[in-house]
Design a protein around this motif. Structure first.
Motif, PDB file in Angstrom:
ATOM      1  N   ASP A 124       3.129  -1.335  -8.518  1.00 30.37           N
ATOM      2  CA  ASP A 124       3.410  -0.527  -7.331  1.00 30.37           C
ATOM      3  C   ASP A 124       4.879  -0.137  -7.320  1.00 30.37           C
ATOM      4  O   ASP A 124       5.758  -0.938  -7.619  1.00 30.37           O
ATOM      5  CB  ASP A 124       3.085  -1.297  -6.050  1.00 30.37           C
ATOM      6  CG  ASP A 124       1.600  -1.346  -5.756  1.00 30.37           C
ATOM      7  OD1 ASP A 124       0.844  -0.573  -6.369  1.00 30.37           O
ATOM      8  OD2 ASP A 124       1.204  -2.155  -4.903  1.00 30.37           O
ATOM      9  N   GLU A 125       5.121   1.102  -6.985  1.00 30.97           N
ATOM     10  CA  GLU A 125       6.471   1.639  -6.833  1.00 30.97           C
ATOM     11  C   GLU A 125       6.715   1.852  -5.339  1.00 30.97           C
ATOM     12  O   GLU A 125       5.769   1.786  -4.538  1.00 30.97           O
ATOM     13  CB  GLU A 125       6.590   2.969  -7.591  1.00 30.97           C
ATOM     14  CG  GLU A 125       6.356   2.861  -9.093  1.00 30.97           C
ATOM     15  CD  GLU A 125       7.460   2.107  -9.811  1.00 30.97           C
ATOM     16  OE1 GLU A 125       8.610   2.137  -9.337  1.00 30.97           O
ATOM     17  OE2 GLU A 125       7.168   1.478 -10.847  1.00 30.97           O
ATOM     18  N   PRO A 126       7.945   2.128  -4.936  1.00 27.88           N
ATOM     19  CA  PRO A 126       8.223   2.320  -3.509  1.00 27.88           C
ATOM     20  C   PRO A 126       7.379   3.411  -2.837  1.00 27.88           C
ATOM     21  O   PRO A 126       7.135   3.351  -1.635  1.00 27.88           O
ATOM     22  CB  PRO A 126       9.718   2.691  -3.483  1.00 27.88           C
ATOM     23  CG  PRO A 126      10.275   2.015  -4.692  1.00 27.88           C
ATOM     24  CD  PRO A 126       9.180   2.117  -5.729  1.00 27.88           C
ATOM     25  N   ASP A 127       6.902   4.381  -3.607  1.00 27.77           N
ATOM     26  CA  ASP A 127       6.111   5.466  -3.017  1.00 27.77           C
ATOM     27  C   ASP A 127       4.609   5.152  -2.926  1.00 27.77           C
ATOM     28  O   ASP A 127       3.813   6.016  -2.568  1.00 27.77           O
ATOM     29  CB  ASP A 127       6.312   6.759  -3.804  1.00 27.77           C
ATOM     30  CG  ASP A 127       5.831   6.676  -5.243  1.00 27.77           C
ATOM     31  OD1 ASP A 127       5.487   5.573  -5.714  1.00 27.77           O
ATOM     32  OD2 ASP A 127       5.808   7.726  -5.909  1.00 27.77           O
ATOM     33  N   VAL A 128       4.230   3.910  -3.199  1.00 24.96           N
ATOM     34  CA  VAL A 128       2.813   3.542  -3.201  1.00 24.96           C
ATOM     35  C   VAL A 128       2.154   3.800  -1.843  1.00 24.96           C
ATOM     36  O   VAL A 128       0.998   4.201  -1.765  1.00 24.96           O
ATOM     37  CB  VAL A 128       2.594   2.083  -3.651  1.00 24.96           C
ATOM     38  CG1 VAL A 128       3.163   1.099  -2.649  1.00 24.96           C
ATOM     39  CG2 VAL A 128       1.121   1.799  -3.900  1.00 24.96           C
TER      40      VAL A 128
END
Length: 66
Positions: free
Chosen positions: A49-53
């Motif tokens: 997961d990245e911050p934009d998930v």
């Protein structure tokens, strides 16, 4: 219904690689055709997961609702 993630990498790592995010919208559509309502649940904080998930998941889930 728990789909866990819209990330294929996260699904594979969670041993849920049989789930295909590209087919999720059609699954919802077919269930609705049969009068079946559902609540989609997702897990956040997985390894890929990245911050934009959150925005990506909301973008996915929004059009899938009826």
């Amino acid at each position: 219904m728990v789909w866990k993630s819209i990330s294929p990498q996260n699904l594979r790592d969670s041993r849920k690689g049989f789930n295909s995010p590209e087919k999720f919208a059609r699954v919802v559509e077919r269930l609705h055709e049969h009068g079946i309502a559902l609540q989609g649940c997702f897990v956040f904080g997985l390894d890929h997961d990245e911050p934009d998930v959150f925005l990506k998941t909301a973008g996915f889930a929004g059009p899938s609702k009826n």
